[in-house]
Design an enzyme around this catalytic site. Structure first.
Site, PDB file in Angstrom:
ATOM      1  N   LYS A  75       4.876   9.425   8.590  1.00 10.88           N
ATOM      2  CA  LYS A  75       4.653   8.910   9.945  1.00 10.88           C
ATOM      3  C   LYS A  75       5.676   9.468  10.947  1.00 10.88           C
ATOM      4  O   LYS A  75       5.499  10.574  11.442  1.00 10.88           O
ATOM      5  CB  LYS A  75       4.627   7.382   9.927  1.00 10.88           C
ATOM      6  CG  LYS A  75       3.456   6.887   9.029  1.00 10.88           C
ATOM      7  CD  LYS A  75       3.131   5.429   9.201  1.00 10.88           C
ATOM      8  CE  LYS A  75       2.184   4.909   8.151  1.00 10.88           C
ATOM      9  NZ  LYS A  75       0.785   4.872   8.554  1.00 10.88           N
ATOM     10  N   TYR A  85       0.864  -1.183   0.000  1.00 10.38           N
ATOM     11  CA  TYR A  85       0.000   0.000   0.000  1.00 10.38           C
ATOM     12  C   TYR A  85       0.894   1.224   0.000  1.00 10.38           C
ATOM     13  O   TYR A  85       1.841   1.312   0.779  1.00 10.38           O
ATOM     14  CB  TYR A  85      -0.888  -0.001   1.249  1.00 10.38           C
ATOM     15  CG  TYR A  85      -1.783   1.212   1.368  1.00 10.38           C
ATOM     16  CD1 TYR A  85      -2.832   1.420   0.477  1.00 10.38           C
ATOM     17  CD2 TYR A  85      -1.582   2.161   2.376  1.00 10.38           C
ATOM     18  CE1 TYR A  85      -3.662   2.534   0.590  1.00 10.38           C
ATOM     19  CE2 TYR A  85      -2.405   3.272   2.492  1.00 10.38           C
ATOM     20  CZ  TYR A  85      -3.438   3.458   1.600  1.00 10.38           C
ATOM     21  OH  TYR A  85      -4.253   4.558   1.716  1.00 10.38           O
ATOM     22  N   ASP A 136       9.363   3.001  -0.525  1.00  7.94           N
ATOM     23  CA  ASP A 136       8.331   3.631   0.292  1.00  7.94           C
ATOM     24  C   ASP A 136       8.633   3.272   1.747  1.00  7.94           C
ATOM     25  O   ASP A 136       8.275   2.201   2.215  1.00  7.94           O
ATOM     26  CB  ASP A 136       6.945   3.141  -0.125  1.00  7.94           C
ATOM     27  CG  ASP A 136       5.848   3.758   0.728  1.00  7.94           C
ATOM     28  OD1 ASP A 136       6.162   4.392   1.750  1.00  7.94           O
ATOM     29  OD2 ASP A 136       4.670   3.583   0.367  1.00  7.94           O
TER      30      ASP A 136
HETATM   31  N1  PMP Z   1       2.966   4.194   2.266  1.00  7.31           N
HETATM   32  C1  PMP Z   1       2.895   3.276   3.226  1.00  7.31           C
HETATM   33  C2  PMP Z   1       3.882   2.164   3.256  1.00  7.31           C
HETATM   34  C3  PMP Z   1       1.878   3.353   4.185  1.00  7.31           C
HETATM   35  O1  PMP Z   1       1.799   2.411   5.141  1.00  7.31           O
HETATM   36  C4  PMP Z   1       0.968   4.427   4.139  1.00  7.31           C
HETATM   37  C5  PMP Z   1      -0.146   4.580   5.152  1.00  7.31           C
HETATM   38  N2  PMP Z   1      -0.259   3.667   6.129  1.00  7.31           N
HETATM   39  C6  PMP Z   1       1.103   5.361   3.117  1.00  7.31           C
HETATM   40  C7  PMP Z   1       2.111   5.227   2.203  1.00  7.31           C
HETATM   41  C8  PMP Z   1       0.154   6.510   3.010  1.00  7.31           C
HETATM   42  O2  PMP Z   1       0.401   7.413   4.025  1.00  7.31           O
HETATM   43  P1  PMP Z   1      -0.754   8.426   4.506  1.00  7.31           P
HETATM   44  O3  PMP Z   1      -1.789   7.605   5.178  1.00  7.31           O
HETATM   45  O4  PMP Z   1      -0.026   9.354   5.413  1.00  7.31           O
HETATM   46  O5  PMP Z   1      -1.253   9.115   3.285  1.00  7.31           O
END
Ligand code: PMP
Length: 437
Positions: free
Chosen positions: A272, A149, A244
């Site tokens: 995060k 994701y 990511d």
């Molecule tokens: N990349 C990863 C690996 C994630 O786990 C998440 C959200 N959990 C995101 C991108 C998206 O981040 P956000 O919820 O801050 O938009």
């Protein structure tokens, strides 16, 4: 805690009220508890490793806001930094020194982030990194992995059909198939599938994007050689490699997965932890690539609240606390949790896999090692749901969905870990009994 003592009347009333104005009463879907059933708990406050709901129930928290709170809730250093920043104004829409301080600190820990742009969410970070990759290479296609994701940008809301790599089909209504037509999806941890995609489409591929430790199919570490192989393939075909690290950045070690696995991508997305519990994220990497970002270059990207002074202050305060000793403590507590959970499952006689990388871990009720999302999906999720509620009754808050990571913070004490393990054993035994009856 005696399970029958837990009251949830106030959360029940609040969710009913929330549902009048917010879809399912929430602002992010998993919070609605649909995967486990029951009433989502409304949180009144968090302190250290403990959250308290509006009915006064206390829980040891392993969600930690889905990863940002590596220092637990309301860490005094973070609270003070945010208060001081707020007193000087909450946003300027103009440059300020906090942005430089945080960028410098990030680059110290992640030298591959030679230059970066702050944004407000992980979604923005990955979306912008892909735009940059396409802008720089002049190519359209991207490769992602089934079960990874990367936020909810249109092009990334695609996973795979089964088996061989396929053109991604949208996962969400409202995403025209044209928006994911350039998204090629490969099974996670499967280098051969990636090689096949590049054999046929290599010259059209701008980038490979991957969670170097997957955290959204439960925790799934990279297979040996997987990240190295992606690096080789990308380089050989003139595509960029994007890690990511929205979850893994500063989580699996001071320099994230990039440092832990010793593979250097071209671009990195973080989020995060870098915002210390406030909305901040970033994308960055090779200077020559980042120089294509507006206004230096033609790849446009902007944000009203980007580099927000409160978020920069919280991120900086958080990174300051993440000393080698803090990582040692995280590792020690997380390892104790891993051992305890495995022992507890064994003594209840339940087959369980546990994947852990540093302070992120997941357990799966299956007897097969979980190396990708297809295997993760075979785990017994009904059992997880029963366990989840049994743990709530015993004062432990896990993610309200089986395929999520549990996060340990520096504030989880030895006693809290031990209490968690004990609650887990009892709740799991109850869950298994309920299945029998
Ligand atoms: N990349 C990863 C690996 C994630 O786990 C998440 C959200 N959990 C995101 C991108 C998206 O981040 P956000 O919820 O801050 O938009």
């Amino acid at each position: 805690m005696n399970p029958s003592m837990r009251r949830i009347g106030r959360s029940e009333a609040l969710i009913a009220r929330a549902q009048q104005r917010l879809p399912a009463g929430v602002n992010s879907p998993v919070r609605a508890f649909r995967a486990v059933g029951g009433v989502p708990l409304f949180i009144r406050e968090g302190r250290g490793a403990v959250i308290t709901d509006v009915d006064g129930n206390r829980y040891i928290d392993y969600v930690c806001s889905w990863g940002p709170l590596i220092l637990g809730h309301a860490h005094p250093a973070v609270v003070a930094a945010v208060q001081q920043a707020a007193a000087r104004g909450t946003t300027y829409g103009a440059p300020h020194e906090g942005e430089i301080l945080l960028a410098e600190r990030v680059a110290e820990r992640m030298p591959a982030m030679q230059m970066m742009r702050f944004v407000s969410s992980g979604t923005e970070a990955t979306m912008s990194a892909l735009r940059l990759a396409r802008g720089v290479t002049g190519r359209s296609k991207i490769v992602k992995f089934d079960g990874c994701y990367h936020g909810h940008a249109d092009a990334l809301l695609a996973r795979a059909g089964s088996g061989v790599a396929t053109f991604g089909l949208p996962d969400s209504a409202g995403v025209p198939s044209e928006m994911t037509a350039h998204t090629l999806v490969a099974p996670h941890n499967d280098l051969e599938a990636v090689r096949r995609i590049f054999e046929t489409s290599g010259e059209q591929i701008a980038a490979i994007i991957v969670e170097p430790v997957a955290g959204n199919m439960g925790v799934v570490p990279p297979a040996p050689g997987f990240l190295e192989g992606l690096r080789e393939i990308a380089t050989a075909h003139g595509a960029l490699l994007i890690f990511d690290e929205v979850i893994t950045g500063f989580r699996v070690g001071p320099g994230g997965a990039t440092e832990r696995y010793g593979v250097t991508p071209d671009l990195i997305c973080i989020g995060k932890i870098v915002g210390g519990g406030l909305p901040a994220a970033a994308y960055g990497g090779r200077r020559d690539l980042m120089e294509h970002v507006a206004p230096l270059g033609p790849v446009y990207q902007a944000g009203t609240l980007s580099g927000n002074p409160l978020a920069m202050a919280a991120g900086l305060a958080t990174l300051d606390q993440l000393t080698p000793a803090a990582y040692d403590r995280l590792e020690e507590r997380s390892a104790a949790l891993e051992r305890g959970l495995l022992d507890a499952a064994r003594s209840v006689g339940v087959p369980m896999q546990l994947n852990r990388v540093g302070s992120m871990l997941s357990f799966f009720f299956t007897d097969r090692p979980v190396t990708n999302t297809a295997i993760a999906a075979t785990a017994d999720r009904a059992r997880y749901a029963r366990l989840f509620h049994g743990l709530l009754d015993r004062g432990v808050y896990l993610a309200p969905s089986a395929l999520e990571a549990a996060f340990v913070s520096t504030e989880h004490s030895e006693e809290q870990i031990a209490a968690t393990v004990e609650a887990f054993g009892a709740a799991l035994a109850d869950a298994v009994r309920a299945e029998g009856g």
